[in-house]
Design an enzyme around this catalytic site. Sequence first.
Site, PDB file in Angstrom:
ATOM      1  N   ASP A 254      38.533  22.783  24.743  1.00  0.00           N
ATOM      2  CA  ASP A 254      39.831  22.539  24.783  1.00  0.00           C
ATOM      3  C   ASP A 254      40.554  23.427  25.739  1.00  0.00           C
ATOM      4  O   ASP A 254      41.416  23.356  26.652  1.00  0.00           O
ATOM      5  CB  ASP A 254      40.514  22.320  23.492  1.00  0.00           C
TER       6      ASP A 254
ATOM      7  N   LYS B 232      37.010  19.557  13.629  1.00  0.00           N
ATOM      8  CA  LYS B 232      36.799  20.672  14.490  1.00  0.00           C
ATOM      9  C   LYS B 232      36.461  22.046  13.720  1.00  0.00           C
ATOM     10  O   LYS B 232      35.916  22.762  14.048  1.00  0.00           O
ATOM     11  CB  LYS B 232      37.928  20.702  15.441  1.00  0.00           C
TER      12      LYS B 232
HETATM   13  P1  NAP Z   1      47.912  19.309  14.017  1.00  0.00           P
HETATM   14  O1  NAP Z   1      46.781  20.207  13.880  1.00  0.00           O
HETATM   15  O2  NAP Z   1      48.334  18.299  13.173  1.00  0.00           O
HETATM   16  O3  NAP Z   1      49.371  20.143  14.767  1.00  0.00           O
HETATM   17  C1  NAP Z   1      50.359  19.299  14.740  1.00  0.00           C
HETATM   18  C2  NAP Z   1      51.590  20.300  15.010  1.00  0.00           C
HETATM   19  O4  NAP Z   1      52.780  19.581  15.239  1.00  0.00           O
HETATM   20  C3  NAP Z   1      51.866  21.312  13.815  1.00  0.00           C
HETATM   21  O5  NAP Z   1      52.244  22.392  14.256  1.00  0.00           O
HETATM   22  C4  NAP Z   1      53.082  20.535  13.227  1.00  0.00           C
HETATM   23  O6  NAP Z   1      54.033  21.379  12.506  1.00  0.00           O
HETATM   24  C5  NAP Z   1      53.842  19.851  14.320  1.00  0.00           C
HETATM   25  N1  NAP Z   1      54.335  18.645  13.836  1.00  0.00           N
HETATM   26  C6  NAP Z   1      53.798  17.593  13.201  1.00  0.00           C
HETATM   27  N2  NAP Z   1      54.890  16.542  12.987  1.00  0.00           N
HETATM   28  C7  NAP Z   1      56.073  17.261  13.147  1.00  0.00           C
HETATM   29  C8  NAP Z   1      57.378  16.715  13.344  1.00  0.00           C
HETATM   30  N3  NAP Z   1      57.589  15.560  12.647  1.00  0.00           N
HETATM   31  N4  NAP Z   1      58.294  17.722  13.618  1.00  0.00           N
HETATM   32  C9  NAP Z   1      58.032  18.662  13.967  1.00  0.00           C
HETATM   33  N5  NAP Z   1      56.963  19.251  14.178  1.00  0.00           N
HETATM   34  C10 NAP Z   1      55.925  18.450  13.992  1.00  0.00           C
HETATM   35  O7  NAP Z   1      47.675  18.413  15.360  1.00  0.00           O
HETATM   36  P2  NAP Z   1      46.636  18.503  16.680  1.00  0.00           P
HETATM   37  O8  NAP Z   1      45.213  18.639  16.523  1.00  0.00           O
HETATM   38  O9  NAP Z   1      47.118  20.041  17.192  1.00  0.00           O
HETATM   39  O10 NAP Z   1      47.243  17.697  17.782  1.00  0.00           O
HETATM   40  C11 NAP Z   1      48.630  17.757  18.181  1.00  0.00           C
HETATM   41  C12 NAP Z   1      49.016  16.868  19.378  1.00  0.00           C
HETATM   42  O11 NAP Z   1      48.305  17.253  20.394  1.00  0.00           O
HETATM   43  C13 NAP Z   1      48.506  15.309  19.173  1.00  0.00           C
HETATM   44  O12 NAP Z   1      49.482  14.512  19.730  1.00  0.00           O
HETATM   45  C14 NAP Z   1      47.044  15.188  19.793  1.00  0.00           C
HETATM   46  O13 NAP Z   1      46.823  13.815  20.462  1.00  0.00           O
HETATM   47  C15 NAP Z   1      47.322  16.161  21.097  1.00  0.00           C
HETATM   48  N6  NAP Z   1      46.043  16.743  21.530  1.00  0.00           N
HETATM   49  C16 NAP Z   1      45.922  16.315  22.828  1.00  0.00           C
HETATM   50  C17 NAP Z   1      44.754  17.146  23.823  1.00  0.00           C
HETATM   51  C18 NAP Z   1      44.380  16.533  25.018  1.00  0.00           C
HETATM   52  O14 NAP Z   1      43.135  16.999  25.139  1.00  0.00           O
HETATM   53  N7  NAP Z   1      45.248  16.324  25.819  1.00  0.00           N
HETATM   54  C19 NAP Z   1      43.688  17.739  22.645  1.00  0.00           C
HETATM   55  C20 NAP Z   1      44.027  17.864  21.404  1.00  0.00           C
HETATM   56  C21 NAP Z   1      45.205  17.571  20.889  1.00  0.00           C
HETATM   57  P3  NAP Z   1      53.604  22.076  11.090  1.00  0.00           P
HETATM   58  O15 NAP Z   1      52.837  23.253  11.136  1.00  0.00           O
HETATM   59  O16 NAP Z   1      54.920  22.294  10.401  1.00  0.00           O
HETATM   60  O17 NAP Z   1      53.054  21.119  10.336  1.00  0.00           O
END
Ligand code: NAP
Length: 301
Positions: free
Chosen positions: A112, A76
């Site tokens: 999104d 993205k």
């Molecule tokens: P990302 O860019 O990798 O961000 C993940 C976030 O979660 C970061 O803030 C990270 O913190 C935190 N995190 C990861 N592991 C963690 C842990 N063990 N303990 C505490 N914090 C943790 O991922 P993303 O693309 O934002 O996606 C995140 C979630 O949203 C996923 O589950 C995805 O499937 C979902 N999602 C859903 C939709 C929908 O349409 N429903 C759309 C997009 C995403 P740090 O900054 O400290 O690494």
Amino acid sequence: MSTSRHIIRGSTQVVGLIGWPVEHSVSPPMHNAAFAELGLDWCYVPLPVHPDRVPEALLGAVALGLRGFNATVPHKEALVPLVDTLTDAARAIGAVNTVLLKDGKAVGHNTDAGGFLRALNDAGFDPQGCSALVLGAGGAARAVVYALATSHARVTILNRTPTKAIALAAEFSPVSPRARLQGGPLDESPIQQASLGVNLVVNTTPLGMWTRSSRIADAEHDEISPWPETVPFPREALLMDLIYNPRETPLMRQALQAGARACDGLSMLVHQGAEAFTLWTGQDAPVDVMMAACVAILGGE
Ligand code: NAP
């Protein structure tokens, strides 16, 4: 839902999804069900693209005459400098999840943020001027915080890496002079403090999500929640967990047990897809059919 079989022929319009990996995405069945419902001679295909090859993939999509494509993790952000034009939302969020290809030009959209707002609307929640707590500060949080800032909300962002939450709050504060954004660490005391009087909690961390291996081999991994057991979940708030696999996360159970309302991320997923569908085809998307196609795969209602 239409049951007639679609024959792919020379006239079929092609869209798809680039990502790495893409094989577990529900977007192909969701979009293909929508095309079938409207009797459109279109098809949606998964297109695995290695992270090093996104520029070539965009050129290839233009050369092959695709009408557009969706992008998922990790592409993205990579598309932002590659497309010819960006919408305001895609530029502000710094991520493109939908590309519209027309006359050899690529327009980068981000659906999104709109999908998130429509999901809130589905839940009967008006975000205008609300008080929100966002857990996480990654890619999904950027779309959520942008959407909430455009709704003039008061938003506290708490993240494992607090500097990212603070930077995100500073970056999106100019979106609306009436929005109030602040960031901090994802720890017990700030969660407790931020939960007081909050109307909306959004989980954008992957904590509680089923991974391919955890679903089969590591059931305990599924029970992880970003919300500490020691902090009562605010019962007046709506929880939106962006996770949709499983359909009910441990955090959703905590919220429901506290008497709050909780919904998963499927509605956001469907609405971001519906917005992309309309951008490509110019037609209203059959949202109910798209939802049913996802539920058939993921379960739930
Ligand atoms: P990302 O860019 O990798 O961000 C993940 C976030 O979660 C970061 O803030 C990270 O913190 C935190 N995190 C990861 N592991 C963690 C842990 N063990 N303990 C505490 N914090 C943790 O991922 P993303 O693309 O934002 O996606 C995140 C979630 O949203 C996923 O589950 C995805 O499937 C979902 N999602 C859903 C939709 C929908 O349409 N429903 C759309 C997009 C995403 P740090 O900054 O400290 O690494």
